[in-house]
Scaffold this motif. Structure first.
Motif, PDB file in Angstrom:
ATOM      1  N   SER A  68      -8.926  -5.678 -25.101  1.00 31.54           N
ATOM      2  CA  SER A  68      -7.718  -5.859 -25.913  1.00 31.54           C
ATOM      3  C   SER A  68      -7.566  -7.295 -26.389  1.00 31.54           C
ATOM      4  O   SER A  68      -7.069  -7.547 -27.493  1.00 31.54           O
ATOM      5  CB  SER A  68      -6.478  -5.451 -25.112  1.00 31.54           C
ATOM      6  N   GLY A 127      -8.710  -7.112 -34.252  1.00 37.31           N
ATOM      7  CA  GLY A 127      -7.356  -6.739 -34.636  1.00 37.31           C
ATOM      8  C   GLY A 127      -7.234  -6.082 -35.995  1.00 37.31           C
ATOM      9  O   GLY A 127      -6.115  -5.948 -36.515  1.00 37.31           O
ATOM     10  N   ASN A 174      -4.252  -9.855 -31.711  1.00 34.67           N
ATOM     11  CA  ASN A 174      -4.209  -9.124 -30.454  1.00 34.67           C
ATOM     12  C   ASN A 174      -3.802  -9.952 -29.241  1.00 34.67           C
ATOM     13  O   ASN A 174      -3.051  -9.445 -28.398  1.00 34.67           O
ATOM     14  CB  ASN A 174      -5.531  -8.385 -30.209  1.00 34.67           C
ATOM     15  N   LEU A 219      -7.129  -0.945 -30.766  1.00 37.97           N
ATOM     16  CA  LEU A 219      -5.905  -1.460 -31.363  1.00 37.97           C
ATOM     17  C   LEU A 219      -5.431  -0.553 -32.496  1.00 37.97           C
ATOM     18  O   LEU A 219      -4.235  -0.305 -32.642  1.00 37.97           O
ATOM     19  CB  LEU A 219      -6.133  -2.885 -31.877  1.00 37.97           C
TER      20      LEU A 219
END
Length: 365
Positions: A43, A48, A145, A333
């Protein structure tokens, strides 16, 4: 430690944190545990882009989660900013895809899914590439992110969700095909509902703690990705650019991410000079002005790879209070808000906005 909550999540990346937030909104009490710091694996490491690369080449199960998430992100980002004063930098800067030999499939996909697109001239200002039916998707957004994770963590803390970092899972206690409790490095936790959202580590946890389960086990393998960051000035690059198998992502402060590699079957996050040279050569060739700016960071993350990139989001058919939300490969994401909603819908027996069938644990059996 004996405190009990309705939901316990193992894995505190974007999937675990957003799922926790959805359960809180539904009125549940939630605990999230992570073997390290929250959100510091895939993550944190990703780029992103809130759309799969060449989405018309992806499985329908990916498309439906992405479409649902596209509609959820604007409100999510604005709510997080309002509630935490941490801006996750949702930025609809658009995505330019320079080479589309399958242009008919690309435009058909965009039309079918109501994704705006523009055919652009073959000369692309400032970019050195050989365009093939270039397309610009003007409304596609990105999210920063690390800031998203930071704002989600703060939001959950303010809501009273229990977040346990550096908490190692040591064993799982079962009785009558139900998880009764888990033992961790900080004590025993009673379990009502257990969700494993541990990304690339999910399959390892299932093998370790549920060794007798062989059929309904997620098939997730680690896929390493390396990225670079250039400290460019604002407006150096106005939009995200996908060129062949690599991309550039401009942040609001001007910094430009360049990525990425795809290295299968390794949990080793060591960066390599070969990857650095490969990505740097791509970035400097595509956007020559980057030669004027320093390369300031090189890092790697481990993605949760699955067959065709389709995740597992399902209640376990053999263990009554165990569920899985993992395996989103390169598009975690982009699929996260809808994946979190689907997980909550399944456990609470609510009608779901997307068809759950593609994400079943038994789909490969």
């Amino acid at each position: 430690m004996t405190s009990n909550t309705d939901i316990t999540l193992v894995g505190g990346g974007i999937m675990g944190l957003l799922t926790a937030r959805e359960f809180y909104k539904a009125g549940a009490t939630v605990t999230v545990i992570d073997k390290g710091f929250l959100g510091r694996e895939s993550s944190w490491a990703g780029g992103g882009i809130l759309l799969p690369l060449y989405p018309w080449r992806q499985q329908p199960g990916i498309t439906q989660l992405v479409k649902q998430s596209l509609g959820l992100y604007p409100n999510l980002a604005s709510e997080l900013l309002a509630e935490t004063d941490i801006d996750p930098e949702w930025n609809p800067c658009g995505l330019l895809i320079t080479q589309n030999p399958d242009i008919t499939a690309a435009m058909d996909w965009c039309n079918h899914n109501k994704i705006a697109f523009e055919e652009v001239e073959r000369r692309l200002g400032g970019l050195e590439t050989t365009p093939v039916h270039p397309l610009f998707l003007p409304h596609i957004a990105q999210i920063r992110n690390p800031r998203l994770i930071k704002s989600l963590k703060q939001d959950l803390l303010q809501k009273g969700v229990r977040l346990l970092e550096n908490c190692l899972l040591s064993s799982i206690n079962l009785e009558n095909n139900s998880v009764t409790s888990i033992n961790t490095s900080i004590g025993n936790l009673p379990i009502n509902q257990l969700i494993i959202s541990a990304g690339a580590w999910t399959s390892e946890l299932m093998v370790q703690f549920f060794p007798t389960i062989r059929d309904n086990r997620p098939q997730i393998s680690p896929v390493k990705g390396q990225m670079l960051l250039f400290a460019a000035k604002p407006d150096t690059l106005p939009t995200m650019v996908l060129d062949g198998g690599h991309y550039l992502i401009p942040r609001l402060d001007g910094h430009i991410l360049a990525g990425s590699t795809v290295e299968a079957n390794t949990f080793d996050k060591t960066t390599t000079s070969e990857a650095k040279d490969q990505i740097s050569d791509f970035a400097l060739k595509l956007l020559p002005v980057l030669k004027d700016y320093p390369l300031v960071k090189h890092w790697a993350g481990i993605r949760p790879g699955t067959a065709c990139g389709v995740p597992y989001i399902d209640k376990h058919p053999e263990i009554s209070n165990l569920s899985i939300n993992a395996g989103h490969f390169r598009n975690g994401l982009a699929m996260a808000p809808a994946s979190a909603q689907l997980m909550v819908d399944l456990i609470l027996d609510r009608p779901s906005s997307v068809d759950p069938e593609p994400y079943r644990l038994d789909r490969l059996v």
